[in-house]
Design an enzyme around this catalytic site. Structure first.
Site, PDB file in Angstrom:
ATOM      1  N   LYS A   1     -12.591  39.981  -5.563  1.00 38.06           N
ATOM      2  CA  LYS A   1     -11.984  41.041  -6.380  1.00 38.06           C
ATOM      3  C   LYS A   1     -12.958  41.579  -7.429  1.00 38.06           C
ATOM      4  CE  LYS A   1      -9.681  38.148  -9.863  1.00 38.06           C
ATOM      5  NZ  LYS A   1     -10.476  38.524 -11.020  1.00 38.06           N
ATOM      6  N   THR A   2     -13.799  40.706  -8.001  1.00 39.46           N
ATOM      7  CA  THR A   2     -14.752  41.164  -9.020  1.00 39.46           C
ATOM      8  C   THR A   2     -15.736  42.158  -8.423  1.00 39.46           C
ATOM      9  OG1 THR A   2     -14.558  39.012 -10.100  1.00 39.46           O
ATOM     10  CG2 THR A   2     -16.388  40.399 -10.789  1.00 39.46           C
TER      11      THR A   2
ATOM     12  N   ASP B   1      -8.132  43.962 -14.922  1.00 36.56           N
ATOM     13  CA  ASP B   1      -8.335  42.736 -14.146  1.00 36.56           C
ATOM     14  C   ASP B   1      -7.253  41.722 -14.529  1.00 36.56           C
ATOM     15  OD1 ASP B   1      -9.483  40.912 -12.468  1.00 36.56           O
ATOM     16  OD2 ASP B   1     -11.180  40.423 -13.775  1.00 36.56           O
ATOM     17  N   GLU B   2      -6.957  40.787 -13.631  1.00 32.34           N
ATOM     18  CA  GLU B   2      -5.982  39.711 -13.894  1.00 32.34           C
ATOM     19  C   GLU B   2      -4.669  40.272 -14.453  1.00 32.34           C
ATOM     20  OE1 GLU B   2      -6.707  36.965 -12.735  1.00 32.34           O
ATOM     21  OE2 GLU B   2      -8.797  36.398 -13.046  1.00 32.34           O
TER      22      GLU B   2
ATOM     23  N   GLN C   1      -1.513  33.366  -8.825  1.00 25.87           N
ATOM     24  CA  GLN C   1      -2.350  32.739  -9.841  1.00 25.87           C
ATOM     25  C   GLN C   1      -1.869  33.067 -11.259  1.00 25.87           C
ATOM     26  OE1 GLN C   1      -6.693  32.510  -9.004  1.00 25.87           O
ATOM     27  NE2 GLN C   1      -6.239  33.805  -7.253  1.00 25.87           N
TER      28      GLN C   1
ATOM     29  N   ARG D   1      -9.819  26.205  -5.993  1.00 18.58           N
ATOM     30  CA  ARG D   1     -11.152  26.128  -6.633  1.00 18.58           C
ATOM     31  C   ARG D   1     -12.148  25.430  -5.705  1.00 18.58           C
ATOM     32  NH1 ARG D   1     -10.600  30.031  -8.859  1.00 18.58           N
ATOM     33  NH2 ARG D   1      -8.611  30.068  -7.799  1.00 18.58           N
TER      34      ARG D   1
END
Length: 777
Positions: A37-38, A229-230, A260, A619
């Site tokens: 996504k980044t 973002d987020e 998340q 992770r």
């Protein structure tokens, strides 16, 4: 040869390309874990700039400065540093502080207003409570500050508070009817001081955009393209600002993953992302579902867990990566054994695969769990770093308890005395301490000796009330010393924690930080108990307080920062968001710990805990380990533990149980033959409820209910059996030291000892009446 934007876009897969090249209109990108996504956000900004959009017209909001710096650096590499500098990119708080400084005069603030941090706010609130003559035990300043913060994040101004009867009634029921007064005074004092706190940066921006339409129009025209973002982590106040700014052009791009969303305790509202399509007309939705980070087993195991949540957006995360190893699940006897297993596994993986320490991470639900992990890693000489907190023995509350313990062992330890002489507060101030220090230096005695003889030192200018307080402190320490002559380290440490008032002090603080500090002291006491139990087995040791303090001192001396970054990472799961590690250990997977006992009152709380587990598992890149214990110390008492439901929710085909099945099951202590045969024709069997899968941990749960499982399991663990059957040359297994060979035996009856050479622990002499041994050969 320098790459242009098309070269970068060519690196993207088709799912990433579509949102990157979307220029006009509202859009949402549902980005699964590890899906890039980044990269999409970065390339989209660079693409907009290559299409002629002025950098000054782009606003990009992130949740951490680290994320903003990283993105800006990547964009600079594509479009050039000078153009990247023109972007409005940063955290919500940093961007809105910038706007507020430009427009401060409209709200009556100077442009150079001060920003108060949490401690500044708490100090001011504490002063207001004192000035109003309120009971500080009822109006605890941290709780009041937390209440005011939640008001501001929900856009409840002082005026709105006084218009809301329910809020006032709730505060009255909590015996704090004057919260509104404190809130009003706090706001006025901040304004008078030309200061805003962190929550004001959002609240005042909302005020600015609501009360001054011309200011709203100015920033709507400036920020024609907005990226967030987020987005799943935004609270109500942040949501309204983004909604207001994007209302004119509707060129809003939000990126996030509902799976998340783990910050509800900070006010994050998952509905912001779930309802995005209702907030804007003609929303285009994109999904990034290919995971580039993890193996197939990890991705699909994580999917099988999050599938149990009812509140979620549909997506199918998948990967082209290799299958990888199954997720390894291990049940250990205690948290001490859990730590030793994790440390051994890291050591073996390093040797076998030629890995660095930095390839490993240990994640836990609460900070207090780091103690057992740290102890085990130190004993293996594996360097580690604690993230988001101090090393366990460096935390204030732990150092406070240890300081009391150090004084009673060595009253001449002045650093320890200075630390706790007035903590918890007992009316012995800095001036008194300075007088005591001067007198002690004059007579070349310790401060404690001066305090013991204070009534014989009339020249010491200390009033009678303070002298009495000093006498009381001395008496308390002397009572601890008397107890220490006959009691073990745990009994003394537990007594000290209670009688000094340390526990009561932390219990008064109802904030999450206060609860965490209380948990840390509980964990320290668990560590002392573990130490005492271990010392019982060893010949020539007593489990005394002095031995424990020496053990801690030697352990913490190794925990120095050498500047070496190749360390195992230890952190809570909340802190791990956005990170990735080749080898990952998620520890403490037990009911009431993870999921937390405080997060199982409603479905939404439980679903947030499940999302937290999903974040933890995703992770991992190559290999994940899940561990849980049969029993764990809570305030020095061994309590039985039940495996977390999250293990059960993973499809079993992705798991490998390291605990043999026969060890996971209850070993009967009586002969089944005494009950005879059961006539099954007379039984009325219940039909299982349709659609309800059978639970996998029934046998283990049943065993815990029937009895406390003892390490080693069978009758061979009893002193009599060991004393009569053990011989030199036998191979034995110990829950702490592993496998070993009996070298020789000495003594008789209850004093019989065995000298054993262990593979991991070296040569140990154990008292057989306490030894937790199984004879295996």
């Amino acid at each position: 040869m320098k790459k242009n934007i098309q070269d970068y876009i060519a690196e993207l897969n088709s799912a990433q390309k579509e949102p990157t090249l979307h220029k006009e209109g509202p859009m949402i990108v549902i980005a699964g874990a590890g899906s890039g996504k980044t990269r999409v956000l970065t390339y989209r900004i660079a693409y907009l700039m290559s299409e002629g959009v002025d950098a000054f017209n782009i606003l990009s909001l992130t949740f951490t400065n680290k994320a903003a710096r990283e993105m800006k650096g990547r964009i600079a590499a594509i479009v050039g540093n000078s153009e990247a500098k023109n972007l409005w990119m940063g955290t919500f708080h940093s961007i809105f502080a910038k706007i507020l400084r430009i427009e401060a005069d409209k709200l009556g603030y100077p442009s150079n207003f001060t920003i108060y941090d949490t401690q500044d706010s708490q100090r001011l609130i504490s002063s207001i409570i004192k000035e109003k003559g309120l009971d500080k035990d009822v109006y605890k300043y941290k709780q009041v500050q937390s209440r005011i913060s939640s008001f501001k994040n929900s856009l409840i101004t002082v005026k709105a508070y006084y218009q809301n009867g329910e809020l006032q009634e709730a505060d009255a029921m909590a015996k704090r009817p004057r919260i509104g007064e404190i809130y009003q005074e706090y706001v006025e004092r901040c304004f008078k001081a030309g200061a805003m706190d962190f929550d004001d940066l959002l609240l005042r921006t909302n005020e600015l955009l609501t009360r001054f339409p011309e200011v709203l129009a100015k920033y709507q025209n400036r920020f024609r393209y907005i990226l967030v973002d987020e987005y799943q982590d935004t609270n109500h106040s942040q949501y309204l600002i983004v909604k207001a700014l994007s209302d004119k052009f509707q060129n809003i791009c939000v990126v996030g993953d509902d799976a998340q969303s783990i910050y509800a305790f900070r006010g994050a509202n998952i509905n912001n992302i779930l309802n995005f399509q209702k907030d804007y007309h003609g929303v285009k939705m994109y999904r990034l579902e290919q995971n580039y980070r993890s193996t197939k087993n990890i991705v699909e195991a994580a999917n099988s867990v999050i599938e149990h949540n009812k509140t979620k957006l549909d997506k199918d995360v998948w990967t082209h990566n290799e299958d990888g190893g199954k997720i390894k699940v291990n049940r250990l006897v205690t948290d001490g054994e859990e730590g030793r297993y994790v440390a051994s596994s890291i050591f073996e993986n390093k040797m076998e695969h030629q890995l660095n320490n930095g390839d490993f991470a240990i994640l836990y639900r609460t900070n207090a769990q780091s103690r057992a992990m740290e102890d085990a890693l130190r004993k293996r000489d594996i360097p580690y770093r604690i993230y988001g907190g101090l090393s366990f023995y460096q935390r204030k509350e732990i150092k406070d308890v240890l300081a009391y313990l150090r004084i009673l062992v060595n009253p001449a330890d002045e650093e320890a005395l200075k630390r706790v002489i007035n903590y918890p507060a007992r009316g012995i101030g800095q001036t008194t301490l300075e007088k005591l220090t001067i007198t002690a230096n004059h007579y070349k005695r310790s401060i404690f000796e001066v305090m013991q003889n204070i009534q014989k030192l009339p020249e010491l200018k200390i009033n009678s009330g303070t002298r009495t307080k000093l006498d009381n402190f001395v008496t308390m320490i002397q009572s601890f010393q008397i107890m220490n002559q006959n009691a073990n380290a745990f009994e003394v440490a537990e007594h000290v924690a209670k009688k000094t008032g340390l526990l009561q002090e932390l219990k008064k603080d109802g904030t999450p930080e206060g609860v965490a500090r209380l948990e840390n002291i509980e964990e320290l006491l668990n560590g002392v108990k573990d130490f005492v139990e271990e010392q019982k087995e060893l010949d020539g040791t007593t489990g005394s307080l002095a031995e424990f303090l020496e053990d801690v001192a030697l352990a913490t001396d190794l925990d120095q920062d050498t500047g070496d970054d190749d360390r195992v990472a230890l952190m809570t799961i909340h802190l791990s968001k956005g990170l990735e590690f080749p080898y990952l250990y998620i520890v403490g997977l037990e009911e009431d710990l993870f999921p937390s006992a405080m997060s199982m009152n409603t479905r939404s709380e439980l679903e947030e805990e499940r999302r937290l587990f999903y974040v933890a598992l995703t992770r991992a890149e190559k290999q994940a380990y899940l561990t849980y214990t049969q029993s764990r110390y809570r305030w020095g008492k061994l309590v039985d533990c039940e495996p977390s439901r999250f293990i059960e929710e993973i499809d079993e085909k992705y798991l490998e149980y390291l605990t043999p099945i026969h060890e996971r099951r209850y070993k009967p202590m009586i002969d089944a033959d005494i009950f005879g045969e059961v006539d099954k024709s007379k039984l009325r069997l219940k039909k299982p409820v349709s659609g309800t899968p059978p639970k996998r941990f029934d046998s283990e749960a049943a065993s815990r209910k029937l009895r406390k499982i003892k390490p080693g399991g069978g009758a061979s663990n009893t002193a009599n059996n060991l004393g009569t059957t053990l011989e030199a040359g036998n191979i034995v297994e110990h829950i702490r030291f592993g496998k070993g060979k009996v070298v020789r035996l000495e003594g008789v009856g209850g004093d019989k000892k065995a000298e054993i050479l262990f593979e991991n622990g070296g040569l140990k002499k154990l008292l057989l009446r306490f030894a937790k041994l199984n004879v295996i050969g």
